[in-house]
Design an enzyme around this catalytic site. Sequence first.
Site, short mmCIF file in Angstrom:
data_model
loop_
_atom_site.label_atom_id
_atom_site.label_comp_id
_atom_site.label_asym_id
_atom_site.label_seq_id
_atom_site.Cartn_x
_atom_site.Cartn_y
_atom_site.Cartn_z
N SER A 138 56.25 14.66 -35.15
CA SER A 138 55.66 14.84 -34.00
C SER A 138 56.42 14.71 -32.63
CB SER A 138 54.55 13.58 -34.16
OG SER A 138 55.15 12.32 -33.95
N HIS A 159 53.82 20.42 -36.81
CA HIS A 159 53.18 19.32 -36.82
C HIS A 159 51.87 19.21 -37.17
CE1 HIS A 159 51.83 15.95 -33.89
NE2 HIS A 159 51.86 15.35 -35.19
N GLU A 171 50.64 22.17 -34.75
CA GLU A 171 51.29 22.48 -33.64
C GLU A 171 52.55 23.00 -34.26
OE1 GLU A 171 51.64 19.74 -29.74
OE2 GLU A 171 52.23 18.56 -31.56
N ASN A 209 51.42 14.95 -28.38
CA ASN A 209 51.66 13.83 -27.93
C ASN A 209 51.93 13.54 -26.49
OD1 ASN A 209 51.14 12.20 -30.35
ND2 ASN A 209 53.40 12.83 -31.25
#
Length: 234
Positions: A138, A159, A171, A209
Amino acid sequence: MYRRVGSALRPLSWRGLSTAPSSLGVIGGGQMGTGIAFVGAVHAKLPVIIVDTAEEKCQASMKFCEKLLSKQISKGKISEEDSKAALSRISTSTEMKALCETDFVIEAVNENMQLKDKIFATLDDVCPEHAILATNTSSISITQIAAATSRPDKVVGMHFMNPVPVMKLIELISGLRTSDETMQTTRALGESMKKITTVSKDIPGFIANRILMPYINEAAFALGEGACCRELCL
């Protein structure tokens, strides 16, 4: 279009990897790895090998898949026949060499760069030349992870969001040397898993994130300033 493999020119569709792969390996039998294996077997209908160094983790992973399938049967989302077929597509191993004929491998272990380096170096030795090596990281740089291999063009970030069987987003992150073909194959795999894919550059935090962290920070600031109660901030 063609690419050079050794001394020969191969079409980009060679070994079928311009589309979704025909087999999947998952490194790590924890919650994320098991979830990835589950959607690979149930939705993409791929034979999946879960590799974990601990036999008990492998057994727990299989039991969790059985539990998830039982829930889906009870909710009418899958038939018993399809459930049995999906479960039959999942196998486990404690040895990396079990991935010696696998087209696509997704690493889903702890965010430990030293561990990932070791895993990707081993995968580079064990997996076929055409195999794509993905990481579920991540936050760690895909380019940095790819440096442990001799095939940086076939290393990609994939991800998944937790819990994998429920959350729709993946992702996709391209390293500096990740090829367009690798990205196309990875997107095709994500779509075959019935996921929505988005593409991020190889930047700190990627997309999810990078957006999430400021929200968490603001929650901490709000709590520290007494703007709200602890329960609301959490």
